[in-house]
Write a protein that holds these residues in place. Structure first.
Motif, PDB file in Angstrom:
ATOM      1  N   ARG A  36      34.740  44.419  37.337  1.00  0.00           N
ATOM      2  CA  ARG A  36      35.250  43.134  36.957  1.00  0.00           C
ATOM      3  C   ARG A  36      34.326  42.178  38.170  1.00  0.00           C
ATOM      4  O   ARG A  36      33.669  40.944  37.691  1.00  0.00           O
ATOM      5  CB  ARG A  36      36.808  42.716  37.729  1.00  0.00           C
ATOM      6  CG  ARG A  36      37.145  42.823  37.259  1.00  0.00           C
ATOM      7  CD  ARG A  36      38.822  42.163  36.671  1.00  0.00           C
ATOM      8  NE  ARG A  36      39.912  42.701  38.140  1.00  0.00           N
ATOM      9  CZ  ARG A  36      40.406  43.293  38.669  1.00  0.00           C
ATOM     10  NH1 ARG A  36      40.594  44.510  37.318  1.00  0.00           N
ATOM     11  NH2 ARG A  36      40.862  44.163  39.919  1.00  0.00           N
ATOM     12  N   VAL A  37      33.772  42.789  39.689  1.00  0.00           N
ATOM     13  CA  VAL A  37      33.242  41.659  39.933  1.00  0.00           C
ATOM     14  C   VAL A  37      31.404  41.977  39.879  1.00  0.00           C
ATOM     15  O   VAL A  37      31.008  40.720  39.833  1.00  0.00           O
ATOM     16  CB  VAL A  37      32.853  42.520  41.566  1.00  0.00           C
ATOM     17  CG1 VAL A  37      32.097  42.181  42.167  1.00  0.00           C
ATOM     18  CG2 VAL A  37      34.507  42.375  42.470  1.00  0.00           C
ATOM     19  N   LEU A  38      31.333  42.514  39.428  1.00  0.00           N
ATOM     20  CA  LEU A  38      30.011  43.352  38.775  1.00  0.00           C
ATOM     21  C   LEU A  38      29.649  42.519  37.467  1.00  0.00           C
ATOM     22  O   LEU A  38      28.649  41.420  36.982  1.00  0.00           O
ATOM     23  CB  LEU A  38      29.358  44.707  38.159  1.00  0.00           C
ATOM     24  CG  LEU A  38      29.259  44.569  36.777  1.00  0.00           C
ATOM     25  CD1 LEU A  38      27.402  44.600  37.932  1.00  0.00           C
ATOM     26  CD2 LEU A  38      28.731  46.558  36.818  1.00  0.00           C
ATOM     27  N   GLU A  39      30.493  42.119  36.304  1.00  0.00           N
ATOM     28  CA  GLU A  39      30.725  41.154  35.416  1.00  0.00           C
ATOM     29  C   GLU A  39      30.538  39.929  35.386  1.00  0.00           C
ATOM     30  O   GLU A  39      29.540  39.358  34.726  1.00  0.00           O
ATOM     31  CB  GLU A  39      31.945  41.280  34.355  1.00  0.00           C
ATOM     32  CG  GLU A  39      32.369  42.848  33.632  1.00  0.00           C
ATOM     33  CD  GLU A  39      33.859  42.786  33.169  1.00  0.00           C
ATOM     34  OE1 GLU A  39      34.651  41.922  33.466  1.00  0.00           O
ATOM     35  OE2 GLU A  39      33.655  43.368  32.132  1.00  0.00           O
ATOM     36  N   THR A  40      31.185  39.485  36.760  1.00  0.00           N
ATOM     37  CA  THR A  40      31.722  38.207  37.549  1.00  0.00           C
ATOM     38  C   THR A  40      29.703  38.033  37.636  1.00  0.00           C
ATOM     39  O   THR A  40      29.240  36.480  37.445  1.00  0.00           O
ATOM     40  CB  THR A  40      32.244  37.747  38.611  1.00  0.00           C
ATOM     41  OG1 THR A  40      33.234  38.246  37.440  1.00  0.00           O
ATOM     42  CG2 THR A  40      31.604  36.743  39.458  1.00  0.00           C
ATOM     43  N   GLU A  41      29.195  38.341  38.829  1.00  0.00           N
ATOM     44  CA  GLU A  41      27.420  38.180  39.435  1.00  0.00           C
ATOM     45  C   GLU A  41      26.478  38.329  38.210  1.00  0.00           C
ATOM     46  O   GLU A  41      26.110  37.895  37.712  1.00  0.00           O
ATOM     47  CB  GLU A  41      27.564  40.131  40.296  1.00  0.00           C
ATOM     48  CG  GLU A  41      28.403  39.286  40.994  1.00  0.00           C
ATOM     49  CD  GLU A  41      28.451  38.104  41.684  1.00  0.00           C
ATOM     50  OE1 GLU A  41      27.541  37.481  41.962  1.00  0.00           O
ATOM     51  OE2 GLU A  41      29.187  37.672  42.414  1.00  0.00           O
ATOM     52  N   LEU A  42      26.833  39.677  37.207  1.00  0.00           N
ATOM     53  CA  LEU A  42      26.242  39.109  35.560  1.00  0.00           C
ATOM     54  C   LEU A  42      26.027  38.050  34.635  1.00  0.00           C
ATOM     55  O   LEU A  42      24.960  37.637  34.550  1.00  0.00           O
ATOM     56  CB  LEU A  42      26.539  40.648  35.134  1.00  0.00           C
ATOM     57  CG  LEU A  42      25.323  40.539  33.845  1.00  0.00           C
ATOM     58  CD1 LEU A  42      24.179  41.149  34.042  1.00  0.00           C
ATOM     59  CD2 LEU A  42      25.982  41.478  32.222  1.00  0.00           C
ATOM     60  N   HIS A  43      27.350  37.454  34.539  1.00  0.00           N
ATOM     61  CA  HIS A  43      27.434  36.435  33.944  1.00  0.00           C
ATOM     62  C   HIS A  43      26.801  35.297  35.081  1.00  0.00           C
ATOM     63  O   HIS A  43      25.468  34.226  34.527  1.00  0.00           O
ATOM     64  CB  HIS A  43      29.103  35.660  33.662  1.00  0.00           C
ATOM     65  CG  HIS A  43      29.614  37.118  33.061  1.00  0.00           C
ATOM     66  ND1 HIS A  43      30.942  36.448  33.094  1.00  0.00           N
ATOM     67  CD2 HIS A  43      29.606  37.526  31.519  1.00  0.00           C
ATOM     68  CE1 HIS A  43      31.595  37.461  32.004  1.00  0.00           C
ATOM     69  NE2 HIS A  43      30.913  38.086  31.315  1.00  0.00           N
ATOM     70  N   LYS A  44      26.865  35.198  36.689  1.00  0.00           N
ATOM     71  CA  LYS A  44      26.078  34.332  37.194  1.00  0.00           C
ATOM     72  C   LYS A  44      24.621  33.960  37.268  1.00  0.00           C
ATOM     73  O   LYS A  44      24.044  33.212  36.943  1.00  0.00           O
ATOM     74  CB  LYS A  44      26.499  34.697  38.686  1.00  0.00           C
ATOM     75  CG  LYS A  44      28.070  34.486  38.949  1.00  0.00           C
ATOM     76  CD  LYS A  44      28.063  34.267  40.222  1.00  0.00           C
ATOM     77  CE  LYS A  44      29.957  33.799  40.820  1.00  0.00           C
ATOM     78  NZ  LYS A  44      30.160  34.107  42.319  1.00  0.00           N
ATOM     79  N   LEU A  45      24.623  35.772  37.043  1.00  0.00           N
ATOM     80  CA  LEU A  45      22.368  35.470  36.554  1.00  0.00           C
ATOM     81  C   LEU A  45      22.154  35.089  35.199  1.00  0.00           C
ATOM     82  O   LEU A  45      20.539  34.994  35.495  1.00  0.00           O
ATOM     83  CB  LEU A  45      22.506  37.372  36.822  1.00  0.00           C
ATOM     84  CG  LEU A  45      21.347  37.867  36.784  1.00  0.00           C
ATOM     85  CD1 LEU A  45      20.420  37.067  37.826  1.00  0.00           C
ATOM     86  CD2 LEU A  45      21.030  39.361  37.068  1.00  0.00           C
ATOM     87  N   THR A  46      22.602  35.774  33.914  1.00  0.00           N
ATOM     88  CA  THR A  46      22.700  34.980  32.798  1.00  0.00           C
ATOM     89  C   THR A  46      22.627  34.066  32.662  1.00  0.00           C
ATOM     90  O   THR A  46      21.468  32.889  32.045  1.00  0.00           O
ATOM     91  CB  THR A  46      23.390  36.195  31.984  1.00  0.00           C
ATOM     92  OG1 THR A  46      24.694  35.372  31.733  1.00  0.00           O
ATOM     93  CG2 THR A  46      23.174  37.863  31.931  1.00  0.00           C
ATOM     94  N   ARG A  47      22.975  32.857  33.730  1.00  0.00           N
ATOM     95  CA  ARG A  47      23.068  31.473  33.381  1.00  0.00           C
ATOM     96  C   ARG A  47      22.280  31.337  33.994  1.00  0.00           C
ATOM     97  O   ARG A  47      21.834  30.130  33.465  1.00  0.00           O
ATOM     98  CB  ARG A  47      24.800  30.565  34.104  1.00  0.00           C
ATOM     99  CG  ARG A  47      26.274  31.027  33.135  1.00  0.00           C
ATOM    100  CD  ARG A  47      27.329  30.281  33.811  1.00  0.00           C
ATOM    101  NE  ARG A  47      27.552  30.479  34.656  1.00  0.00           N
ATOM    102  CZ  ARG A  47      28.781  31.624  35.126  1.00  0.00           C
ATOM    103  NH1 ARG A  47      29.301  32.188  34.501  1.00  0.00           N
ATOM    104  NH2 ARG A  47      29.489  31.813  36.497  1.00  0.00           N
ATOM    105  N   ALA A  48      21.958  31.905  35.410  1.00  0.00           N
ATOM    106  CA  ALA A  48      20.580  31.272  35.867  1.00  0.00           C
ATOM    107  C   ALA A  48      19.515  31.950  34.830  1.00  0.00           C
ATOM    108  O   ALA A  48      18.133  31.066  35.073  1.00  0.00           O
ATOM    109  CB  ALA A  48      20.482  32.398  37.229  1.00  0.00           C
ATOM    110  N   ARG A  49      19.752  32.781  34.452  1.00  0.00           N
ATOM    111  CA  ARG A  49      18.055  33.017  32.940  1.00  0.00           C
ATOM    112  C   ARG A  49      18.038  32.112  32.509  1.00  0.00           C
ATOM    113  O   ARG A  49      17.449  31.338  32.405  1.00  0.00           O
ATOM    114  CB  ARG A  49      18.323  34.130  32.398  1.00  0.00           C
ATOM    115  CG  ARG A  49      17.655  34.969  32.054  1.00  0.00           C
ATOM    116  CD  ARG A  49      17.167  34.569  30.225  1.00  0.00           C
ATOM    117  NE  ARG A  49      18.811  35.423  29.927  1.00  0.00           N
ATOM    118  CZ  ARG A  49      19.263  36.566  30.067  1.00  0.00           C
ATOM    119  NH1 ARG A  49      18.465  37.418  29.730  1.00  0.00           N
ATOM    120  NH2 ARG A  49      20.557  36.990  28.883  1.00  0.00           N
ATOM    121  N   ALA A  50      19.218  31.434  32.194  1.00  0.00           N
ATOM    122  CA  ALA A  50      19.210  30.491  30.808  1.00  0.00           C
ATOM    123  C   ALA A  50      18.851  29.010  31.282  1.00  0.00           C
ATOM    124  O   ALA A  50      17.956  28.638  30.584  1.00  0.00           O
ATOM    125  CB  ALA A  50      20.490  30.324  30.545  1.00  0.00           C
TER     126      ALA A  50
END
Length: 264
Positions: A36-50
């Motif tokens: 769950r932590v990995l999913e949360t951090e990855l979502h943050k990363l993909t938003r930063a990428r966008a």
């Protein structure tokens, strides 16, 4: 009577063993939470990428600009991490099913432990990559366009090919090049057209020059400054003629250049 065997372990060895087991077990017992932590951090990363991609695409609308290697590399790294996450997700259900009594069945523990370490390690890399993206300040750079910029020709003058070849050889023949070549004649005979053809030759022929500058005598400094990059400096146009001359000389002194001066 029965025999009694007592084994005593040094306290520090027992502590190290307990710590080792605890360190390994947390990757298994905490697997669901870590995912769950990995999913949360990855979502943050993909938003930063966008957000970064949007910023880059806006900046790239400006002429002669391209994204920096740092930006391109960071975006590629994000894509690679997403691919790794997809692979972990692909076997997620299988790995969760393998867990037995908290993942401590001997047959499944090693597999669960290996999977758990991958989850934690990928989470750390995602967090660090997001931090790297936050440090990026310059997203685009000036794109090279070759030594010369192609100039449009309204027409060509019949019979000018021989003269063009002579001028071209005078410029590119380093042994006989005296530094200055003059084209003169009555108005309307095609001097400007010939000069443009010479300029365009630098786009299609081999030569040794770093930069080719086309300008008219009336706008000499501003055109040269624009060609070598001073147009990006908002304060440059407000400088005195002498200061502009110093700036131009500091750049061109280290380059091989051709100055095509029209309307002398």
């Amino acid at each position: 009577m029965g025999n009694l065997i007592s084994t005593f372990l040094p306290a520090d060895l027992f502590d190290r063993t307990s710590n080792c087991v605890g360190e390994q077990a947390k990757y298994v017992w905490g697997l669901e939470k870590n995912l769950r932590v990995l999913e949360t951090e990855l979502h943050k990363l993909t938003r930063a990428r966008a957000d970064l991609k949007t910023k880059v695409e806006v900046e790239e609308q400006r002429p002669r600009t391209r994204r920096t290697n740092q930006v391109a590399g960071w975006l590629e790294d994000v894509q690679n991490l997403e691919t790794e996450f997809t692979e972990l997700e692909r076997v997620r259900a299988h790995e969760m099913d393998r867990l037995c009594l908290g993942g401590l069945c001997s047959k499944n523990f090693v597999s669960s432990y290996n999977y758990g370490t991958q989850v934690v390690e990928l989470t750390d890399r995602v967090i660090n990559l997001k931090k790297d993206g936050e440090k990026i300040e310059v997203v685009v750079e000036k794109a090279p366009d070759g030594a010369a910029i192609e100039l449009p020709l309204d027409h060509t003058v019949v019979g000018q090919e021989l003269l063009l070849d002579q001028v071209w050889r005078c410029i590119t023949d380093q042994e006989n090049n005296r530094g200055i070549i003059g084209l003169y004649g009555m108005g309307g005979v095609g001097k400007t057209t010939l000069l443009k053809q010479v300029n365009n030759n630098f786009r299609h022929q081999q030569h040794i020059f770093d930069v080719v500058i086309w300008t008219a005598a009336s706008t000499l400094q501003d055109d040269i400054g624009k060609r070598i990059g001073f147009s990006e400096d908002r304060n440059w146009k407000e400088k005195s003629l002498q200061d502009k001359a110093v700036d131009i000389a500091s750049i061109l002194s280290g380059k091989k250049f051709v100055l095509l001066l029209d309307d002398v």
